[in-house]
Design an enzyme around this catalytic site. Sequence first.
Site: not given
Ligand code: HSE
Length: 309
Positions: A129, A182
Amino acid sequence: MNSVKLFSPATVANLSCGFDVLGCCLDNVGDEMIISLVAEKGVRITKIDGADLPMETHKNVAGVAVEALLDQLGDETTGVEVEIYKKIKAGSGIGSSAASSAGAVWGVNHLLGYPFSNKQLVAFAMEGEKLASGNAHADNVAPALLGGFTLVRSYTPLDILKLHTPDDLMMTVIHPQIEVKTSDSRSVIKPNITLKKAIHQWGNLGGFISGLYTEDYDLIGRSLEDVIVEPLRSILIPEFQRVKNAALAHGALGCGISGSGPSIFTLSKGEATARNVADAIREVYQTTGLDFDIHISKINSEGVRIIRS
Ligand code: HSE
């Protein structure tokens, strides 16, 4: 050669009230992967089908996650090959990178005879991630690895809890075919919030978790509210408010942005309502001219699973 074929599920992170800490696992949407132990040492990505992603181990989320696992073991002799069959589109907001990194570490751990618990695997998958978005969040990889709903109670030290899943809870997700990275979606969020907003949000987070355990669907619904991130991110998603209005008008318990978007999730009690909600939001999106997918899924309480060993 020792090999396993896996299903690695899509996930919905944040769930409105739990930015970066809450997530849940879908049942019928996910990638497939084949993980093999081979004689030649080192980690290699040998096939990626369905997406244009880097094959170099250190640039691939599955590659870095497996390397983190082997590093922790102090293992310099094992050889690993990873084949990835992507069904979850990158930048969709339903945990595409998380599925690859979670599936890869789960598969290697399985083939090595389970040196780590699934909770311990979360830290390795988070390295994927970090590579994908610049931030090592665990709210997609934790539900992919543990199944059901998960809570990151703490990041330092890492403390992941698996929560109760009420039987009748169903997810409807619409994925507009636009890509929202993201990293971009995180850049629109402000680093500081007011105490007033924090109070609002942690009240909802507590209410949501209580609702899961007591199977109080109304409480779950009224806790699905986000006063912090949704107002900033929803502008990146075409017709977000119309989709939300239509979902709630057709019986959804709640509706919000799935992870960093552009997918939008809704939770419903029972499959019939989840299907009505799907019809209602399909009707909204048909007016946009954008391509989209809709998924209706129960919550997968298992997480990554073996298709063939
Ligand atoms: N919590 C993270 C965000 C998840 O909202 O950026 C990304 O899939």
